[in-house]
Design an enzyme around this catalytic site. Sequence first.
Site, PDB file in Angstrom:
ATOM      1  N   PHE A   1       0.824  -1.214   0.000  1.00 49.11           N
ATOM      2  CA  PHE A   1       0.000   0.000   0.000  1.00 49.11           C
ATOM      3  C   PHE A   1       0.863   1.272   0.000  1.00 49.11           C
ATOM      4  N   ILE A   2       1.551   1.554   1.100  1.00 50.93           N
ATOM      5  CA  ILE A   2       2.320   2.807   1.181  1.00 50.93           C
ATOM      6  C   ILE A   2       3.510   2.754   0.224  1.00 50.93           C
TER       7      ILE A   2
ATOM      8  N   LEU B   1      10.245  -0.295   3.774  1.00 52.99           N
ATOM      9  CA  LEU B   1       8.836  -0.397   4.174  1.00 52.99           C
ATOM     10  C   LEU B   1       8.351  -1.835   4.304  1.00 52.99           C
TER      11      LEU B   1
ATOM     12  N   GLU C   1       5.223  -7.243   7.596  1.00 54.40           N
ATOM     13  CA  GLU C   1       3.872  -7.726   7.855  1.00 54.40           C
ATOM     14  C   GLU C   1       3.218  -6.592   8.630  1.00 54.40           C
TER      15      GLU C   1
ATOM     16  N   THR D   1       5.995   2.851  12.813  1.00 55.52           N
ATOM     17  CA  THR D   1       4.602   3.170  13.125  1.00 55.52           C
ATOM     18  C   THR D   1       4.457   3.819  14.503  1.00 55.52           C
ATOM     19  N   ASP D   2       3.360   4.543  14.681  1.00 56.07           N
ATOM     20  CA  ASP D   2       3.085   5.132  16.006  1.00 56.07           C
ATOM     21  C   ASP D   2       2.731   4.061  17.038  1.00 56.07           C
ATOM     22  N   GLU D   3       2.390   2.854  16.564  1.00 57.41           N
ATOM     23  CA  GLU D   3       1.937   1.812  17.500  1.00 57.41           C
ATOM     24  C   GLU D   3       3.031   1.368  18.469  1.00 57.41           C
TER      25      GLU D   3
ATOM     26  N   LYS E   1       7.718  -4.285  15.284  1.00 56.72           N
ATOM     27  CA  LYS E   1       8.180  -3.008  14.698  1.00 56.72           C
ATOM     28  C   LYS E   1       9.103  -2.284  15.687  1.00 56.72           C
TER      29      LYS E   1
ATOM     30  N   ASN F   1      -2.515   5.342   7.954  1.00 59.43           N
ATOM     31  CA  ASN F   1      -2.646   5.862   6.584  1.00 59.43           C
ATOM     32  C   ASN F   1      -3.957   5.392   5.957  1.00 59.43           C
TER      33      ASN F   1
ATOM     34  N   PRO G   1     -18.159  -5.104  10.589  1.00 52.69           N
ATOM     35  CA  PRO G   1     -17.793  -5.598  11.921  1.00 52.69           C
ATOM     36  C   PRO G   1     -17.021  -4.579  12.746  1.00 52.69           C
TER      37      PRO G   1
ATOM     38  N   ASN H   1     -13.468   5.377  15.851  1.00 53.67           N
ATOM     39  CA  ASN H   1     -13.812   4.452  14.761  1.00 53.67           C
ATOM     40  C   ASN H   1     -15.264   4.605  14.311  1.00 53.67           C
TER      41      ASN H   1
ATOM     42  N   TYR I   1       6.828 -13.717 -11.914  1.00 53.42           N
ATOM     43  CA  TYR I   1       7.520 -13.520 -10.647  1.00 53.42           C
ATOM     44  C   TYR I   1       7.253 -14.539  -9.553  1.00 53.42           C
TER      45      TYR I   1
HETATM   46  P1  NAD Z   1       1.374  -3.600   3.287  1.00 55.99           P
HETATM   47  O1  NAD Z   1       1.058  -4.807   4.098  1.00 55.99           O
HETATM   48  O2  NAD Z   1       0.338  -3.018   2.405  1.00 55.99           O
HETATM   49  O3  NAD Z   1       2.644  -3.909   2.345  1.00 55.99           O
HETATM   50  C1  NAD Z   1       3.765  -4.601   2.803  1.00 55.99           C
HETATM   51  C2  NAD Z   1       4.626  -4.971   1.599  1.00 55.99           C
HETATM   52  O4  NAD Z   1       5.796  -5.653   2.084  1.00 55.99           O
HETATM   53  C3  NAD Z   1       3.942  -5.942   0.627  1.00 55.99           C
HETATM   54  O5  NAD Z   1       4.148  -5.530  -0.699  1.00 55.99           O
HETATM   55  C4  NAD Z   1       4.615  -7.270   0.889  1.00 55.99           C
HETATM   56  O6  NAD Z   1       4.647  -8.130  -0.244  1.00 55.99           O
HETATM   57  C5  NAD Z   1       6.012  -6.835   1.311  1.00 55.99           C
HETATM   58  N1  NAD Z   1       6.689  -7.828   2.150  1.00 55.99           N
HETATM   59  C6  NAD Z   1       6.189  -8.460   3.237  1.00 55.99           C
HETATM   60  N2  NAD Z   1       7.101  -9.335   3.728  1.00 55.99           N
HETATM   61  C7  NAD Z   1       8.207  -9.223   2.942  1.00 55.99           C
HETATM   62  C8  NAD Z   1       9.483  -9.850   2.942  1.00 55.99           C
HETATM   63  N3  NAD Z   1       9.807 -10.782   3.848  1.00 55.99           N
HETATM   64  N4  NAD Z   1      10.390  -9.480   2.001  1.00 55.99           N
HETATM   65  C9  NAD Z   1      10.066  -8.544   1.060  1.00 55.99           C
HETATM   66  N5  NAD Z   1       8.867  -7.949   0.996  1.00 55.99           N
HETATM   67  C10 NAD Z   1       7.947  -8.275   1.928  1.00 55.99           C
HETATM   68  O7  NAD Z   1       1.939  -2.543   4.319  1.00 55.99           O
HETATM   69  P2  NAD Z   1       1.719  -0.948   4.389  1.00 55.99           P
HETATM   70  O8  NAD Z   1       0.467  -0.668   5.097  1.00 55.99           O
HETATM   71  O9  NAD Z   1       1.983  -0.370   3.059  1.00 55.99           O
HETATM   72  O10 NAD Z   1       2.921  -0.562   5.390  1.00 55.99           O
HETATM   73  C11 NAD Z   1       4.229  -0.338   4.881  1.00 55.99           C
HETATM   74  C12 NAD Z   1       5.158   0.011   6.028  1.00 55.99           C
HETATM   75  O11 NAD Z   1       4.683   1.179   6.692  1.00 55.99           O
HETATM   76  C13 NAD Z   1       5.240  -1.076   7.105  1.00 55.99           C
HETATM   77  O12 NAD Z   1       6.576  -1.135   7.550  1.00 55.99           O
HETATM   78  C14 NAD Z   1       4.313  -0.576   8.201  1.00 55.99           C
HETATM   79  O13 NAD Z   1       4.733  -1.047   9.461  1.00 55.99           O
HETATM   80  C15 NAD Z   1       4.502   0.916   8.085  1.00 55.99           C
HETATM   81  N6  NAD Z   1       3.349   1.749   8.510  1.00 55.99           N
HETATM   82  C16 NAD Z   1       2.102   1.496   8.019  1.00 55.99           C
HETATM   83  C17 NAD Z   1       1.046   2.333   8.385  1.00 55.99           C
HETATM   84  C18 NAD Z   1      -0.349   2.123   7.840  1.00 55.99           C
HETATM   85  O14 NAD Z   1      -1.277   2.799   8.290  1.00 55.99           O
HETATM   86  N7  NAD Z   1      -0.566   1.229   6.883  1.00 55.99           N
HETATM   87  C19 NAD Z   1       1.274   3.399   9.251  1.00 55.99           C
HETATM   88  C20 NAD Z   1       2.574   3.612   9.750  1.00 55.99           C
HETATM   89  C21 NAD Z   1       3.606   2.781   9.351  1.00 55.99           C
HETATM   90  O1  DAU Z   2      -1.171   3.385  13.515  1.00 57.27           O
HETATM   91  C1  DAU Z   2      -0.487   2.901  12.420  1.00 57.27           C
HETATM   92  C2  DAU Z   2      -0.967   1.494  12.101  1.00 57.27           C
HETATM   93  O2  DAU Z   2      -2.263   1.612  11.542  1.00 57.27           O
HETATM   94  C3  DAU Z   2      -0.029   0.752  11.159  1.00 57.27           C
HETATM   95  O3  DAU Z   2       1.209   0.580  11.761  1.00 57.27           O
HETATM   96  C4  DAU Z   2      -0.621  -0.618  10.786  1.00 57.27           C
HETATM   97  O4  DAU Z   2       0.204  -1.258   9.827  1.00 57.27           O
HETATM   98  C5  DAU Z   2      -1.998  -0.385  10.197  1.00 57.27           C
HETATM   99  O5  DAU Z   2      -2.606  -1.642   9.900  1.00 57.27           O
HETATM  100  C6  DAU Z   2      -2.882   0.404  11.151  1.00 57.27           C
HETATM  101  O6  DAU Z   2      -3.213  -0.378  12.333  1.00 57.27           O
HETATM  102  P1  DAU Z   2      -4.687  -0.379  12.962  1.00 57.27           P
HETATM  103  O7  DAU Z   2      -4.857  -1.628  13.733  1.00 57.27           O
HETATM  104  O8  DAU Z   2      -4.982   0.906  13.632  1.00 57.27           O
HETATM  105  O9  DAU Z   2      -5.566  -0.408  11.584  1.00 57.27           O
HETATM  106  P2  DAU Z   2      -6.876  -1.247  11.163  1.00 57.27           P
HETATM  107  O10 DAU Z   2      -7.324  -0.696   9.857  1.00 57.27           O
HETATM  108  O11 DAU Z   2      -6.661  -2.715  11.282  1.00 57.27           O
HETATM  109  O12 DAU Z   2      -7.927  -0.836  12.283  1.00 57.27           O
HETATM  110  C7  DAU Z   2      -8.281   0.532  12.510  1.00 57.27           C
HETATM  111  C8  DAU Z   2      -9.240   0.557  13.697  1.00 57.27           C
HETATM  112  O13 DAU Z   2     -10.475  -0.045  13.303  1.00 57.27           O
HETATM  113  C9  DAU Z   2      -8.757  -0.232  14.899  1.00 57.27           C
HETATM  114  O14 DAU Z   2      -9.142   0.447  16.088  1.00 57.27           O
HETATM  115  C10 DAU Z   2      -9.480  -1.555  14.784  1.00 57.27           C
HETATM  116  C11 DAU Z   2     -10.793  -1.175  14.127  1.00 57.27           C
HETATM  117  N1  DAU Z   2     -11.386  -2.210  13.240  1.00 57.27           N
HETATM  118  C12 DAU Z   2     -10.610  -2.736  12.264  1.00 57.27           C
HETATM  119  C13 DAU Z   2     -11.107  -3.681  11.403  1.00 57.27           C
HETATM  120  C14 DAU Z   2     -10.237  -4.292  10.316  1.00 57.27           C
HETATM  121  C15 DAU Z   2     -12.710  -2.590  13.398  1.00 57.27           C
HETATM  122  O15 DAU Z   2     -13.427  -2.087  14.284  1.00 57.27           O
HETATM  123  N2  DAU Z   2     -13.204  -3.541  12.548  1.00 57.27           N
HETATM  124  C16 DAU Z   2     -12.458  -4.125  11.563  1.00 57.27           C
HETATM  125  O16 DAU Z   2     -12.976  -5.013  10.828  1.00 57.27           O
END
Ligand code: NAD
Ligand code: DAU
Length: 375
Positions: A15-16, A85, A88, A140-142, A186, A212, A237, A281, A373
């Site tokens: 995604f990012i 980036l 998992e 991440t902020d988590e 992380k 994001n 849900p 939420n 691939y």
């Molecule tokens: P995502 O799950 O959408 O994408 C992860 C990517 O990493 C995928 O393309 C996957 O194929 C690849 N990947 C996974 N394991 C791998 C491995 N062993 N070797 C090579 N590639 C591998 O994740 P995202 O939401 O885009 O997040 C990207 C980064 O940003 C992560 O490090 C996550 O912790 C961080 N982050 C995400 C958020 C968010 O809200 N999504 C917020 C803050 C930080």
């Molecule tokens: O804060 C940054 C993080 O944000 C990133 O590091 C993670 O990679 C990213 O997945 C995200 O984590 P969250 O757990 O906050 O995101 P998620 O979309 O899974 O859930 C957002 C909120 O919604 C959380 O409080 C859980 C709730 N939720 C989520 C799902 C999937 C529900 O209530 N129902 C659902 O089905």
Amino acid sequence: MDFSRNIIITGGAGFIGSHVVRRFVTRYPSYRIINVDKLTYAGNLANLKDIEDSPNYVFEKADICDFDRMLDLMRRYNVDGIIHLAAESHVDRSIKDPFTFARTNVMGTLSLLQAAKSVWEPSGWTGPEGQECRFYHISTDEVYGALELTHPEGVKSEISAHEVYGDTFFTEDTKYQPHSPYSASKASSDHFVRAFHDTYGMPVIVTNCSNNYGPYQFPEKLIPLFINNIRHHKPLPVYGKGENVRDWLYVEDHASAIDLIFHKGKVAETYNIGGFNEWKNIDIIKVLIKTVDRLLGHPEGYSLDLITYVTDRKGHDLRYAIDSTKLHKELGWTPSLQFEEGIEKTVRWYLEHQDWMDNVTSGDYMKYYDEMYRS
Ligand code: NAD
Ligand code: DAU
């Protein structure tokens, strides 16, 4: 063609990562961007279809845990920068399968660090053109744990343009206190990155970003999952009472911060990235319902009965809220989009890209690049 820089972006098919790859490939034609991705369930090369033929873009299917492969890529492409980036990323999956998270997020980061060190340390951490190498770790902020919900109804605050739900925020000095296996993995990777600076002198930067949202997010995460369910009139849900608070940032604003920090950030520093945009939420879910219903021509309130309260996530963090003042003051970054604008854009994108969503939800995208691939 000679490139002025050779930058590995790991996780570029996610995604990012796909937004960061697109930004760098299009804005910096003199850089060669090497997208290193294992293509797990979350990696989808269709996310990069528009730039895949660019002369400064290369895709390498590889697992970051494979140290020999990382070393080979570092050497073959004369890499002088890494934006890491790959991870998992889904909390619910980490609760079911923590091992995979430790493997990729901890051991994978370590393998990449060690490969970079092997190549960069002998040259004094400089690339072939004398430029300083850089290992930029996206976190991440988590890792900071969870904040109190001292104002469940929300109050105006000086620190935020939006309402806030508590008196404290995550700053760069907040103590690490991860709760889920995802955030623990992380946090561990962040520590390894900083240890490589403190021990060997590797030029590293770490950023910690809030939630994001935007195009190309895998529909296991709240926003794309709920948009798709509303469209198909399926239950939504909501974990627990829906009162958990998240701080949302449009994904292209995260990519713009990454671009700025990669080029102008100070080595060994940490920057928090967030838009001061807290939402409960249940409130965000109501905004999604209203927006999807309007865009599909349904009467207001049509999909409200899809809201289904379900068992809470184990260890569910109550509130995240990022203070990104340092990034604003030191590097001048601010998000470009207001939330209302960003969410409208996002909902429209998913509704207009039903083919992308169908491919992802049916698993067909896994076959898309199979012959080229996947093994
Ligand atoms: P995502 O799950 O959408 O994408 C992860 C990517 O990493 C995928 O393309 C996957 O194929 C690849 N990947 C996974 N394991 C791998 C491995 N062993 N070797 C090579 N590639 C591998 O994740 P995202 O939401 O885009 O997040 C990207 C980064 O940003 C992560 O490090 C996550 O912790 C961080 N982050 C995400 C958020 C968010 O809200 N999504 C917020 C803050 C930080
Ligand atoms: O804060 C940054 C993080 O944000 C990133 O590091 C993670 O990679 C990213 O997945 C995200 O984590 P969250 O757990 O906050 O995101 P998620 O979309 O899974 O859930 C957002 C909120 O919604 C959380 O409080 C859980 C709730 N939720 C989520 C799902 C999937 C529900 O209530 N129902 C659902 O089905």
